[in-house]
Design a protein around this motif. Structure first.
Motif, PDB file in Angstrom:
ATOM      1  N   VAL A  25       0.846  -1.195   0.000  1.00 45.79           N
ATOM      2  CA  VAL A  25       0.000   0.000   0.000  1.00 45.79           C
ATOM      3  C   VAL A  25       0.887   1.252   0.000  1.00 45.79           C
ATOM      4  N   GLY A  26       1.899   1.267   0.840  1.00 44.00           N
ATOM      5  CA  GLY A  26       2.802   2.415   0.914  1.00 44.00           C
ATOM      6  C   GLY A  26       3.550   2.657  -0.385  1.00 44.00           C
ATOM      7  N   LEU A  27       4.067   1.598  -0.983  1.00 43.74           N
ATOM      8  CA  LEU A  27       4.820   1.717  -2.233  1.00 43.74           C
ATOM      9  C   LEU A  27       3.938   2.259  -3.347  1.00 43.74           C
ATOM     10  N   LEU A  28       2.777   1.671  -3.522  1.00 43.06           N
ATOM     11  CA  LEU A  28       1.894   2.120  -4.594  1.00 43.06           C
ATOM     12  C   LEU A  28       1.392   3.542  -4.354  1.00 43.06           C
ATOM     13  N   THR A  29       1.143   3.878  -3.098  1.00 43.15           N
ATOM     14  CA  THR A  29       0.718   5.241  -2.773  1.00 43.15           C
ATOM     15  C   THR A  29       1.840   6.227  -3.076  1.00 43.15           C
ATOM     16  N   ARG A  30       3.053   5.936  -2.607  1.00 46.49           N
ATOM     17  CA  ARG A  30       4.194   6.838  -2.797  1.00 46.49           C
ATOM     18  C   ARG A  30       4.438   7.130  -4.275  1.00 46.49           C
ATOM     19  N   TYR A  31       4.285   6.121  -5.125  1.00 46.78           N
ATOM     20  CA  TYR A  31       4.555   6.289  -6.549  1.00 46.78           C
ATOM     21  C   TYR A  31       3.304   6.616  -7.360  1.00 46.78           C
ATOM     22  N   GLY A  32       2.167   6.809  -6.694  1.00 51.84           N
ATOM     23  CA  GLY A  32       0.949   7.216  -7.383  1.00 51.84           C
ATOM     24  C   GLY A  32       0.427   6.179  -8.358  1.00 51.84           C
ATOM     25  N   LEU A  33       0.581   4.906  -8.007  1.00 43.77           N
ATOM     26  CA  LEU A  33       0.188   3.829  -8.913  1.00 43.77           C
ATOM     27  C   LEU A  33      -1.224   3.337  -8.628  1.00 43.77           C
TER      28      LEU A  33
END
Length: 96
Positions: A57-65
């Protein structure tokens, strides 16, 4: 279990790209990933532990995916927090 993640485009620098893939590799549930026409096909352990799901969740949120790829990771064990409508990611994951 597999999910498809659309890669960030463009990465803003080589370090940005390195950081994305380093973070992805560091998530315990991620067993493998390979590029495909749909994006990155990510092989995950099944079930995905809570900490790994939070990192995804954090990774996808950070990169706007697009986070809809995480829908299939909802289980009876994690739905109390993962599918909670008050969580900042709920709309991005569960609403069309």
């Amino acid at each position: 279990m597999k999910i498809a993640i659309r890669e960030p485009a463009p990465f803003f620098s080589n370090g940005d790209e390195d950081s994305f893939f380093h973070w992805l590799k560091s998530i315990d549930a991620v067993k493998d990933f390979v590029g495909s026409p749909r994006g990155l096909e990510v092989t995950l352990e099944d079930p995905v532990e809570d900490l790994s799901l939070r990192e995804l969740v954090g990774l996808l949120t950070r990169y706007g995916l697009d986070m809809k790829c995480l829908r299939g990771l909802r289980t009876q064990q994690n739905e109390a927090w993962f599918a909670d409508e008050q969580m900042y990611w709920h709309k991005s994951v569960f609403k069309d």
